[in-house]
Enzyme design. Sequence first.
Site, PDB file in Angstrom:
ATOM      1  N   HIS A 110      -0.723   0.532 -13.323  1.00  0.00           N
ATOM      2  CA  HIS A 110       0.053  -0.934 -13.751  1.00  0.00           C
ATOM      3  C   HIS A 110       1.277  -0.522 -13.770  1.00  0.00           C
ATOM      4  CE1 HIS A 110       0.308  -4.817 -15.308  1.00  0.00           C
ATOM      5  NE2 HIS A 110       1.160  -4.258 -16.148  1.00  0.00           N
ATOM      6  N   GLY A 135       0.709  -1.181   0.043  1.00  0.00           N
ATOM      7  CA  GLY A 135      -0.093   0.061  -0.176  1.00  0.00           C
ATOM      8  C   GLY A 135       0.711   1.356  -0.047  1.00  0.00           C
ATOM      9  N   SER A 136       1.854   1.194  -0.679  1.00  0.00           N
ATOM     10  CA  SER A 136       3.070   2.523  -0.503  1.00  0.00           C
ATOM     11  C   SER A 136       1.946   3.375  -1.516  1.00  0.00           C
ATOM     12  CB  SER A 136       4.395   2.142  -1.088  1.00  0.00           C
ATOM     13  OG  SER A 136       4.137   1.974  -2.664  1.00  0.00           O
ATOM     14  N   ASN A 196      -7.065   2.177 -12.351  1.00  0.00           N
ATOM     15  CA  ASN A 196      -5.786   1.176 -12.099  1.00  0.00           C
ATOM     16  C   ASN A 196      -4.362   1.930 -12.443  1.00  0.00           C
ATOM     17  OD1 ASN A 196      -4.781  -1.344 -11.326  1.00  0.00           O
ATOM     18  ND2 ASN A 196      -4.510  -1.796 -13.314  1.00  0.00           N
ATOM     19  N   ASP A 256      -6.650  -4.836 -18.098  1.00  0.00           N
ATOM     20  CA  ASP A 256      -5.377  -3.913 -18.493  1.00  0.00           C
ATOM     21  C   ASP A 256      -5.799  -3.248 -19.785  1.00  0.00           C
ATOM     22  OD1 ASP A 256      -3.984  -4.107 -16.094  1.00  0.00           O
ATOM     23  OD2 ASP A 256      -2.647  -5.956 -16.925  1.00  0.00           O
ATOM     24  N   ILE A 303     -11.780  -7.957 -10.799  1.00  0.00           N
ATOM     25  CA  ILE A 303     -12.737  -7.141 -10.420  1.00  0.00           C
ATOM     26  C   ILE A 303     -13.926  -7.839 -11.153  1.00  0.00           C
ATOM     27  CG2 ILE A 303     -13.983  -4.886 -10.138  1.00  0.00           C
ATOM     28  CD1 ILE A 303     -11.393  -4.627  -8.862  1.00  0.00           C
ATOM     29  N   LEU A 351      -4.980  -6.924  -6.601  1.00  0.00           N
ATOM     30  CA  LEU A 351      -4.465  -8.174  -7.466  1.00  0.00           C
ATOM     31  C   LEU A 351      -5.583  -9.107  -7.895  1.00  0.00           C
ATOM     32  CD1 LEU A 351      -1.048  -8.711  -5.890  1.00  0.00           C
ATOM     33  CD2 LEU A 351      -1.658  -7.201  -7.768  1.00  0.00           C
TER      34      LEU A 351
HETATM   35  C1  GAR Z   1       2.529  -1.021  -7.811  1.00  0.00           C
HETATM   36  O1  GAR Z   1       3.723  -1.077  -8.564  1.00  0.00           O
HETATM   37  C2  GAR Z   1       1.303  -1.428  -8.780  1.00  0.00           C
HETATM   38  O2  GAR Z   1       1.622  -0.824  -9.814  1.00  0.00           O
HETATM   39  C3  GAR Z   1       1.290  -2.918  -9.083  1.00  0.00           C
HETATM   40  O3  GAR Z   1       1.431  -3.093  -7.728  1.00  0.00           O
HETATM   41  C4  GAR Z   1       2.279  -2.469  -6.939  1.00  0.00           C
HETATM   42  C5  GAR Z   1       1.585  -2.034  -5.315  1.00  0.00           C
HETATM   43  O4  GAR Z   1       2.492  -1.429  -4.705  1.00  0.00           O
HETATM   44  N1  GAR Z   1       0.167  -3.096  -9.512  1.00  0.00           N
HETATM   45  C6  GAR Z   1      -0.035  -4.276 -10.325  1.00  0.00           C
HETATM   46  O5  GAR Z   1       0.757  -5.114 -10.584  1.00  0.00           O
HETATM   47  C7  GAR Z   1      -1.692  -4.403 -11.033  1.00  0.00           C
HETATM   48  N2  GAR Z   1      -1.481  -5.380 -12.261  1.00  0.00           N
HETATM   49  P1  GAR Z   1       2.007  -0.856  -3.286  1.00  0.00           P
HETATM   50  O6  GAR Z   1       1.367  -1.838  -2.575  1.00  0.00           O
HETATM   51  O7  GAR Z   1       3.464  -0.449  -2.259  1.00  0.00           O
HETATM   52  O8  GAR Z   1       1.278   0.448  -3.816  1.00  0.00           O
END
Ligand code: GAR
Length: 185
Positions: free
Chosen positions: A103, A12-13, A101, A144, A87, A84
């Site tokens: 990506h 969740g950063s 979203n 996507d 939906i 992940l």
């Molecule tokens: C992020 O890099 C985001 O782009 C990716 O997951 C990470 C979550 O990081 N999303 C995907 O790969 C979706 N297909 P976070 O939890 O630190 O925000």
Amino acid sequence: MKKLAILASGSGSNAEKIMEHFQNSTKAKVALVASNKADAFVLERAKKFGVPAFTFTRKEMDAGLLLQKLQEEKIDWVILAGFLLKIPEDLIRAFPDHMVNIHPALLPKYGGKGMYGSLVHEAVKAAGDTETGITIHLVNEHYDEGKIIFQAAASVTPEDTPDTIAEKVHALEHRYFPEVIESLL
Ligand code: GAR
């Protein structure tokens, strides 16, 4: 005041940057953080910002529980920040052009099922690409493939590892995602 819900499955950063950005905003507030993982660190981050959290299982989401919660809370925008699960279509249809979203690659490259998080950066490294980046897009029924709103690129050198690529991508995400969301409202 627009109400945002963030859906996240992990650290969740990005969610944190978004909560920080809208903390004192007069335009929008993060009204809910929802996660399919009861132990996701994003829930700690929500607590820190005093944002209500909601957890659910895939089965509950598929049965409509998440949609019901979002409607109860009168959410205007749904933000996927490292979410992940696929939906359900009725949830997507309930937020036409109001679900976003992020990506961690330059779509259409490295998109689609099974392409998330570190797997994307490993694929970029394995392909020997000289650049990667981020894509912020609207969510439609196809994985996507929704309308692209914003992309930013970072260079990849032969010395980069999947971990250093991930750092570069996260830096772009943190820098741009909150302001791109704001521009959409
Ligand atoms: C992020 O890099 C985001 O782009 C990716 O997951 C990470 C979550 O990081 N999303 C995907 O790969 C979706 N297909 P976070 O939890 O630190 O925000």
